[in-house]
Design a protein around this motif. Structure first.
Motif, short mmCIF file in Angstrom:
data_model
loop_
_atom_site.label_atom_id
_atom_site.label_comp_id
_atom_site.label_asym_id
_atom_site.label_seq_id
_atom_site.Cartn_x
_atom_site.Cartn_y
_atom_site.Cartn_z
N ALA A 66 0.82 -1.21 0.00
CA ALA A 66 0.00 0.00 0.00
C ALA A 66 0.85 1.26 0.00
CB ALA A 66 -0.95 0.00 1.19
N SER A 67 2.00 1.21 0.64
CA SER A 67 2.86 2.39 0.71
C SER A 67 4.00 2.33 -0.31
CB SER A 67 3.43 2.54 2.12
OG SER A 67 4.21 1.41 2.44
N GLU B 182 -11.69 -0.62 -3.18
CA GLU B 182 -12.03 0.64 -2.53
C GLU B 182 -11.22 1.77 -3.15
OE1 GLU B 182 -14.35 1.04 -0.11
OE2 GLU B 182 -14.81 -1.08 -0.28
N PHE B 183 -11.67 2.98 -2.93
CA PHE B 183 -10.93 4.16 -3.36
C PHE B 183 -9.54 4.12 -2.73
CE2 PHE B 183 -9.54 8.50 -2.33
CZ PHE B 183 -9.38 9.00 -3.61
N ASP B 184 -8.51 4.38 -3.50
CA ASP B 184 -7.12 4.47 -3.05
C ASP B 184 -6.52 3.12 -2.66
OD1 ASP B 184 -5.11 6.41 -3.01
OD2 ASP B 184 -5.19 6.57 -0.82
N GLU B 185 -7.19 2.03 -2.99
CA GLU B 185 -6.65 0.69 -2.71
C GLU B 185 -5.60 0.34 -3.78
OE1 GLU B 185 -8.18 -3.95 -2.65
OE2 GLU B 185 -9.61 -2.36 -2.23
N PRO C 202 6.15 2.95 -3.45
CA PRO C 202 6.12 4.11 -4.35
C PRO C 202 5.65 3.77 -5.77
CG PRO C 202 8.37 3.45 -3.85
CD PRO C 202 7.48 2.64 -2.97
N GLY C 203 5.69 2.52 -6.15
CA GLY C 203 5.23 2.12 -7.48
C GLY C 203 3.80 1.63 -7.51
N ALA C 204 3.09 1.74 -6.38
CA ALA C 204 1.72 1.25 -6.31
C ALA C 204 0.80 2.10 -7.18
CB ALA C 204 1.22 1.26 -4.87
N VAL C 205 0.00 1.43 -7.99
CA VAL C 205 -1.05 2.08 -8.76
C VAL C 205 -2.33 1.83 -7.99
CG1 VAL C 205 -2.31 2.17 -10.94
CG2 VAL C 205 0.16 1.72 -10.94
#
Length: 158
Positions: free
Chosen positions: A79-80, A149-152, A82-85
């Motif tokens: 979740a944290s 969910e939003f921002d998942e 830096p390459g997470a979409v």
């Protein structure tokens, strides 16, 4: 006293509408719908704003909200990353354009900025999720037809 209560409720509704409109702006969505305390609110850039009270569903959800808490309370370390979409909306993630079709991307695939990575369906609208950058897909976090969910985090691009 009831007039003051009505004014307070309308003020809260207006704040709620402003908050949802802000989410539309932030995410680029064209509409969003949410239900809270037997009130359903839909905000749309195209069709304006509609708010209406909705009776509770005939069949109440059988699973208590706490049953989903263990999964949500253990956030993945991705979740944290830096390459997470991350998902720009609440909906259902689909990894391929149609059932039985090849997925848009697989782990290990090279992607380019703007390339479709998956689709998130929200309110019967298919929203392509474009790659924010070029790189290699190192991990696909969600599975096909999974609610998100939003921002998942959906996947990782390095």
């Amino acid at each position: 006293m009831s007039e003051k209560k009505d004014q307070k409720e309308h003020g809260a509704e207006a704040a709620w509408i402003r908050e949802l409109a802000g989410i539309l702006e932030e995410t680029g969505l064209t509409e969003i719908e949410i239900e809270k305390d037997n009130t359903r609110l839909r905000v749309s850039r195209q069709g304006g704003v509609a708010a209406f009270a909705a009776p509770p569903p005939v069949a109440a959800p059988s699973a208590p909200a706490a049953s989903s808490a263990p999964a949500a309370s253990a956030p993945a370390p991705t979740a944290s990353h830096p390459g997470a979409v991350k998902s720009p909306m609440v909906g259902t993630a689909y990894l391929s354009p149609s059932p039985g079709a090849d997925p848009f991307v697989r782990e290990g695939a090279q992607v380019t900025e703007g390339q479709t990575l998956m689709i998130v369906e929200a309110m019967k609208t298919m929203n392509p999720i474009a790659s924010p950058r070029s790189g290699k897909v190192t991990k696909i976090i969600v599975s096909d037809a999974q609610p998100v969910e939003f921002d998942e985090p959906l996947l990782i691009i390095e």
